[in-house]
Design a protein around this motif. Sequence first.
Motif, short mmCIF file in Angstrom:
data_model
loop_
_atom_site.label_atom_id
_atom_site.label_comp_id
_atom_site.label_asym_id
_atom_site.label_seq_id
_atom_site.Cartn_x
_atom_site.Cartn_y
_atom_site.Cartn_z
N PHE A 82 68.90 6.31 77.82
CA PHE A 82 67.83 6.38 76.68
C PHE A 82 67.50 4.97 76.40
CE2 PHE A 82 65.13 8.17 73.84
CZ PHE A 82 65.30 7.62 72.86
N ARG A 100 63.57 3.91 82.45
CA ARG A 100 62.55 4.44 81.64
C ARG A 100 61.45 5.07 82.21
NH1 ARG A 100 61.97 2.49 75.88
NH2 ARG A 100 64.19 2.75 76.30
N TRP A 109 62.20 9.03 83.41
CA TRP A 109 62.15 10.21 82.51
C TRP A 109 61.06 10.25 81.56
CZ3 TRP A 109 62.88 9.17 77.46
CH2 TRP A 109 63.14 7.94 77.00
N ASP A 110 60.54 9.14 81.08
CA ASP A 110 59.85 8.92 80.01
C ASP A 110 58.29 9.36 80.62
OD1 ASP A 110 59.25 7.50 76.82
OD2 ASP A 110 58.08 9.01 77.71
N SER A 166 55.57 9.81 78.74
CA SER A 166 54.58 9.37 77.90
C SER A 166 53.91 8.14 77.89
CB SER A 166 55.14 9.60 76.55
OG SER A 166 55.94 8.64 76.11
N GLN A 175 55.45 -0.96 74.63
CA GLN A 175 55.14 0.38 75.56
C GLN A 175 53.93 0.68 75.36
OE1 GLN A 175 59.37 2.45 75.86
NE2 GLN A 175 57.70 3.45 74.61
N HIS A 200 51.22 3.81 75.66
CA HIS A 200 51.49 5.43 75.69
C HIS A 200 50.31 5.69 76.12
CE1 HIS A 200 55.41 6.20 74.05
NE2 HIS A 200 55.30 5.02 73.53
N VAL A 239 46.13 10.36 74.06
CA VAL A 239 45.99 11.70 73.91
C VAL A 239 44.86 12.09 73.50
CG1 VAL A 239 47.12 13.25 72.25
CG2 VAL A 239 48.77 11.80 73.42
N THR A 246 42.27 11.34 70.52
CA THR A 246 42.90 10.03 69.97
C THR A 246 42.62 9.00 70.75
OG1 THR A 246 45.04 10.16 70.51
CG2 THR A 246 44.53 11.64 68.79
N PHE A 286 58.96 -2.37 69.51
CA PHE A 286 60.07 -2.06 68.73
C PHE A 286 61.03 -2.64 69.51
CE2 PHE A 286 61.63 0.94 71.97
CZ PHE A 286 60.37 1.68 72.39
N VAL A 323 51.50 2.23 67.02
CA VAL A 323 52.14 3.02 66.14
C VAL A 323 53.47 2.45 65.55
CG1 VAL A 323 51.85 5.20 67.63
CG2 VAL A 323 53.72 3.92 67.86
N LEU A 365 57.20 3.32 64.52
CA LEU A 365 58.08 4.31 64.77
C LEU A 365 59.47 3.89 64.32
CD1 LEU A 365 59.82 3.65 67.32
CD2 LEU A 365 57.82 4.03 68.54
N VAL A 425 63.27 5.63 65.55
CA VAL A 425 63.94 6.63 66.47
C VAL A 425 65.36 6.55 66.15
CG1 VAL A 425 64.08 7.40 68.76
CG2 VAL A 425 62.06 6.91 67.76
N PRO A 463 51.13 7.38 63.66
CA PRO A 463 50.19 6.95 64.52
C PRO A 463 49.42 5.73 64.52
CG PRO A 463 49.60 9.09 63.17
CD PRO A 463 50.67 8.56 62.70
N LEU A 495 47.62 16.05 66.43
CA LEU A 495 49.15 15.76 66.54
C LEU A 495 50.01 16.60 66.62
CD1 LEU A 495 48.90 12.25 64.27
CD2 LEU A 495 49.30 12.45 66.87
N TYR A 529 57.42 16.95 72.29
CA TYR A 529 59.11 16.75 72.12
C TYR A 529 60.01 17.73 72.74
CZ TYR A 529 58.33 12.79 68.81
OH TYR A 529 57.82 11.50 68.33
#
Length: 240
Positions: free
Chosen positions: A74, A80, A83-84, A86, A105, A107, A110, A113, A120, A162, A164, A166, A201, A210, A218
């Motif tokens: 992860f 990265r 699997w990711d 996004s 990153q 993204h 979407v 938007t 991060f 954004v 975040l 996590v 966001p 959203l 998710y």
Amino acid sequence: ATTHPLWPQIDKLTMEQLGYAQQGVEGGVWQLFAEEGEMKMYRRELEEGGLVVDPLKAVHQVRGATAHEMAHHFWSPDVRFEWDTSIEQMTVLDRISEDTLVFLQLHKRVWPTAQRDALFWSHIRKIPPSDPANADAHDTWIVCNQSTDHPDAPKDEKVVRVELTVCFVCQTFLDPPPAEGEAPTRDNLLTKITYCSVVNPGGWAPASVLRAVYKREYPKFLKRFTQYVVDKCAAQPINF
Ligand SMILES: O=S(=O)(CCO)c1ccc(-c2ccc(C3CCCC3)c([C@H]3C[C@H]3c3ccccn3)c2)cc1
């Protein structure tokens, strides 16, 4: 290095997030919004300044991989993109220490938007079994991702940043335990995962859009990630 100016924040937030992840989902504040097999996803409906910032908490358990293997994959920048789905671009802007990196990153957009990016720090840490109560748990691993500033981060006017926080907490159990005197195999590994995220966001996005994206993305994200690690580690020696 624990002398880095960010270290006190990294240490404090990581331990706070560990406590937050280990709180149960009882009490009615968390709303179950998705359930697939062992994976249960909860959210709390929260808006800040008219923006949806719904905290998310997912619990999952998988067989065949360890907490260390899950947390490492992860955290690692090297895998990265495997699997990711996004993200469009990912850069490591800084290596604060061998267990803490600064990611930038981009993204995938979407619709409708504006495109988002995330800047991060990401810290990985092993939490040794502190008390005998964890006797059946080998150990706990945590990855904590927290938005930060960085002088080298390019600012693209068209991209919204954004905010975040996590955390990804994993605990391995030997269940069933190996036979007396036998070494554990992957069939003995049961890893419990708690994934928590709060994503602001950063700029206006319709609440309905959203919440629909969260509901779709998710569960896909966590299922895909855990299956990726189980498949990747299957033929490898167990890495506790
Ligand atoms: O766990 S991590 O640290 C893994 C490292 O990548 C992580 C996870 C998710 C995000 C993220 C960033 C932006 C968005 C939105 C906000 C407005 C438009 C894009 C979303 C929402 C859309 C949800 C989502 C969840 C999972 C996967 C993709 N999309 C999620 C960032 C980091």
